[in-house]
Write an enzyme that holds these catalytic residues in place. Structure first.
Site, mmCIF file in Angstrom:
data_model
loop_
_atom_site.group_PDB
_atom_site.id
_atom_site.type_symbol
_atom_site.label_atom_id
_atom_site.label_comp_id
_atom_site.label_asym_id
_atom_site.label_seq_id
_atom_site.Cartn_x
_atom_site.Cartn_y
_atom_site.Cartn_z
ATOM 1 N N HIS A 303 -6.628 -5.553 6.448
ATOM 2 C CA HIS A 303 -5.487 -5.072 7.237
ATOM 3 C C HIS A 303 -5.116 -3.641 6.846
ATOM 4 O O HIS A 303 -5.027 -2.762 7.713
ATOM 5 C CB HIS A 303 -4.291 -6.001 7.038
ATOM 6 C CG HIS A 303 -3.063 -5.563 7.767
ATOM 7 N ND1 HIS A 303 -2.669 -6.100 8.972
ATOM 8 C CD2 HIS A 303 -2.126 -4.613 7.477
ATOM 9 C CE1 HIS A 303 -1.565 -5.518 9.390
ATOM 10 N NE2 HIS A 303 -1.208 -4.599 8.494
ATOM 11 N N GLU A 304 -4.882 -3.424 5.579
ATOM 12 C CA GLU A 304 -4.430 -2.096 5.142
ATOM 13 C C GLU A 304 -5.508 -1.043 5.362
ATOM 14 O O GLU A 304 -5.209 0.102 5.706
ATOM 15 C CB GLU A 304 -4.011 -2.132 3.669
ATOM 16 C CG GLU A 304 -2.817 -3.037 3.377
ATOM 17 C CD GLU A 304 -1.570 -2.694 4.169
ATOM 18 O OE1 GLU A 304 -1.441 -1.551 4.660
ATOM 19 O OE2 GLU A 304 -0.707 -3.588 4.321
ATOM 20 N N HIS A 307 -5.386 0.456 8.733
ATOM 21 C CA HIS A 307 -4.453 1.579 8.875
ATOM 22 C C HIS A 307 -5.097 2.883 8.408
ATOM 23 O O HIS A 307 -4.896 3.944 9.011
ATOM 24 C CB HIS A 307 -3.187 1.319 8.059
ATOM 25 C CG HIS A 307 -2.283 0.263 8.630
ATOM 26 N ND1 HIS A 307 -1.912 0.229 9.947
ATOM 27 C CD2 HIS A 307 -1.666 -0.801 8.036
ATOM 28 C CE1 HIS A 307 -1.098 -0.807 10.152
ATOM 29 N NE2 HIS A 307 -0.945 -1.449 9.023
ATOM 30 N N GLU A 332 0.848 -1.972 14.233
ATOM 31 C CA GLU A 332 0.176 -3.025 13.474
ATOM 32 C C GLU A 332 -1.015 -3.644 14.215
ATOM 33 O O GLU A 332 -1.876 -4.286 13.600
ATOM 34 C CB GLU A 332 1.168 -4.139 13.114
ATOM 35 C CG GLU A 332 2.331 -3.695 12.237
ATOM 36 C CD GLU A 332 1.892 -3.199 10.864
ATOM 37 O OE1 GLU A 332 0.799 -3.591 10.410
ATOM 38 O OE2 GLU A 332 2.633 -2.411 10.257
ATOM 39 N N TYR A 446 5.640 -6.609 14.446
ATOM 40 C CA TYR A 446 4.521 -7.341 13.852
ATOM 41 C C TYR A 446 4.051 -8.463 14.789
ATOM 42 O O TYR A 446 2.854 -8.651 14.994
ATOM 43 C CB TYR A 446 4.932 -7.936 12.497
ATOM 44 C CG TYR A 446 4.825 -6.964 11.358
ATOM 45 C CD1 TYR A 446 3.618 -6.753 10.705
ATOM 46 C CD2 TYR A 446 5.933 -6.240 10.930
ATOM 47 C CE1 TYR A 446 3.520 -5.856 9.646
ATOM 48 C CE2 TYR A 446 5.847 -5.339 9.885
ATOM 49 C CZ TYR A 446 4.632 -5.153 9.245
ATOM 50 O OH TYR A 446 4.538 -4.249 8.218
#
Length: 516
Positions: A303-304, A307, A332, A446
């Site tokens: 996930h991170e 980004h 997100e 989210y």
């Protein structure tokens, strides 16, 4: 925040020997030798909440976590709410939410409220079944140890019985899965997947070979190269383990955005390359084992890092619109979509391997069980996210110069939405960092983003089954149509360009176990 406890072995019943060994006090001069030094940082907290059989220990840890910095932060948050309302009124808006949402995908508070409450109603029946299952497990456990069953799932019971349910219903022990996720194997595999689908090459760079000063010896640096043009795209740092004074959550931090540089005559003269940091707090290695990640940690990494890739690939003309500078209720979605790779056999095999033999992959029956467990406790877990979103919207649609009592609000909303009482004497808002870090009146994003992430994943990257997961054409379409524009065009236009149609919520509702 450096709260620590010294606990005895009997207080940690249920925790693995490896976990305890890493926290054992061995100094002969320490009066607590033989006991365990435990913090409330994630690598300590979550294993206790999930696996510790001693309810009193779980309660102690969660109470400390939910009341950290409460005295200092509660008045700050409540003052922020008041100032935001005053600011909105000065700008001619009824509420702070109305002011903020004007330039988001949702556009207005009513749309957000309708979305949150509609989904909350839809999830009610699934959440009720989840709660009944957790209560049955608790009753069974209480009866087995001749302890009175109080008929409640307390906040400190929630993760424990969710984990127990996963283990019983899906025959999966997530602790045993850790052995297949040594951190460097996960890093190498995950980066390989991202390189493949996005047409990039990541090259490690040593500090002495770079223009950068590393802030800790655990930090890793990579440069990003476009495989087709061979152009340098930017840099990213990985800082993956907890330490005193470090931010305790997981996030992407942009040190420098990517954009064009123009001369006084308005002509482009150069490019500014993006530089990003991915901060996480994964378990540290022990004397005899490398850092072993839980499956949840693998999902967090994916996930991170999504980004990070948004920021690396999103280099429009102006810095203002670089990478993740999209509408907050879309930001997100790209990372949420990429989480899906962590539940598929093909991609899991690329980023796993037993720490004693990296050629030994996760057994197929475990992968199947893991995939089936994806929606375990989905009703209550979705309700938990809805609670955060409704809490945020309630705070920021207030029309009172005196603001709001956040502790009282938590005590009212949490049992109403989740069916689980908030812990007395705590205030979740005091450590709800999102509300002071850019998500004010926007935490609903989210869940809102999940609608689009599900549509993108199932429509494009599942079009040919698991063969689509590493499809370069699909990946480059995603890079060029969703990531590359950054915030230089509306997210809805990027979505329509990528999907070839208007987005819809069908995949999202199905993914939540709802009939469409």
């Amino acid at each position: 925040e450096n709260t620590k406890f010294v606990l005895e072995e009997k207080e940690l019943d249920g925790l693995t020997e490896d976990w305890k060994k890493a926290r054992l006090i061995t100094d002969d001069k320490d009066e607590n030798k033989g006991k365990y030094d435990v913090s409330i940082k994630y690598p300590d907290l979550f294993p206790i909440l999930r696996k510790c059989k001693v309810a009193a220990t779980r309660e102690k840890m969660l109470r400390a976590h939910n009341s950290r910095c409460m005295k200092e932060n509660t008045p700050i948050m409540e003052e922020l709410v008041k100032l935001r309302y005053q600011h909105a009124k000065l700008l001619g808006k009824d509420t702070h939410s109305a002011h903020v949402l004007e330039i988001r995908m949702a556009k207005d508070p009513k749309t957000v409220w309708d979305f949150l409450h509609d989904l909350n109603d839809k999830m009610e029946s699934i959440a009720k079944k989840d709660m009944e299952a957790l209560l049955a497990l608790k009753k069974e456990e209480m009866e087995a140890c001749n302890t009175e069953f109080d008929g409640k799932i307390h906040e400190w019971d929630f993760r424990y019985y969710c984990t127990l349910r996963e283990e019983k219903e899906f025959s999966i022990d997530k602790e045993s899965l850790r052995e297949y996720f040594p951190i460097q194997t996960v890093i190498d595999g995950a980066l390989n997947i991202y390189q493949t689908i996005l047409g990039l090459k990541f090259l490690p760079v040593k500090e002495e070979e770079s223009q950068f000063k590393f802030w800790h010896d655990e930090v890793q640096l990579y440069q990003v190269i476009d495989t087709k043009t061979k152009d340098l795209m930017g840099y990213f740092f990985l800082d993956l383990h907890p330490r005193d004074g470090k931010y305790g959550h997981a996030c992407k931090i942009t040190l420098q955005t990517g954009c064009r540089i123009y001369g006084d005559d308005g002509k482009e003269v150069n490019k500014q390359l993006p530089v990003n940091v991915m901060l996480c707090n994964f378990p540290k290695p022990t004397e005899d084992k490398p850092s072993l990640l839980g499956h949840d940690d693998v999902v967090t990494f994916f996930h991170e890092f999504g980004h990070v890739m948004h920021q690396i690939c999103g280099q429009p003309l102006l810095s203002r619109f670089a990478g993740t500078a999209v509408e907050r209720d879309f930001v997100e979605a790209p990372s949420q979509m990429l989480e899906n790779w962590c539940w598929k056999s093909k991609s899991l095999n690329l980023m796993s391997g037993h720490y004693q033999d990296e050629n030994k992959k996760i057994p197929e029956n475990l992968v199947d069980a893991l995939a089936k467990s994806k929606n375990a406790n989905c009703g209550l877990l979705t309700k938990r996210q809805l609670y955060f979103g409704i809490l945020d919207q309630t705070m920021h649609t207030v029309k009172d110069e005196n603001g709001i009592d956040t502790g009282k609000l938590c005590a009212e909303l949490q049992p109403k939405i989740m069916g689980i009482d908030a812990m007395e004497g705590t205030n979740f808002v005091s450590s709800f960092g999102h509300l002071a870090g850019g998500y004010d009146a926007q935490y609903y994003g989210y869940m809102w983003s999940e609608v689009y992430s599900a549509d993108m994943f199932y429509s494009v990257f599942c079009a040919k089954g698991e063969d689509s997961l590493l499809d370069i054409e699909a990946g480059m379409g995603y890079r060029n149509k969703v990531l590359a524009p950054g915030g230089s065009r509306d997210a809805i236009d990027s979505l329509k360009d990528f999907l070839g149609r208007e987005p819809n919520n069908i995949a999202f509702l199905k993914d939540k176990g709802l009939e469409v």
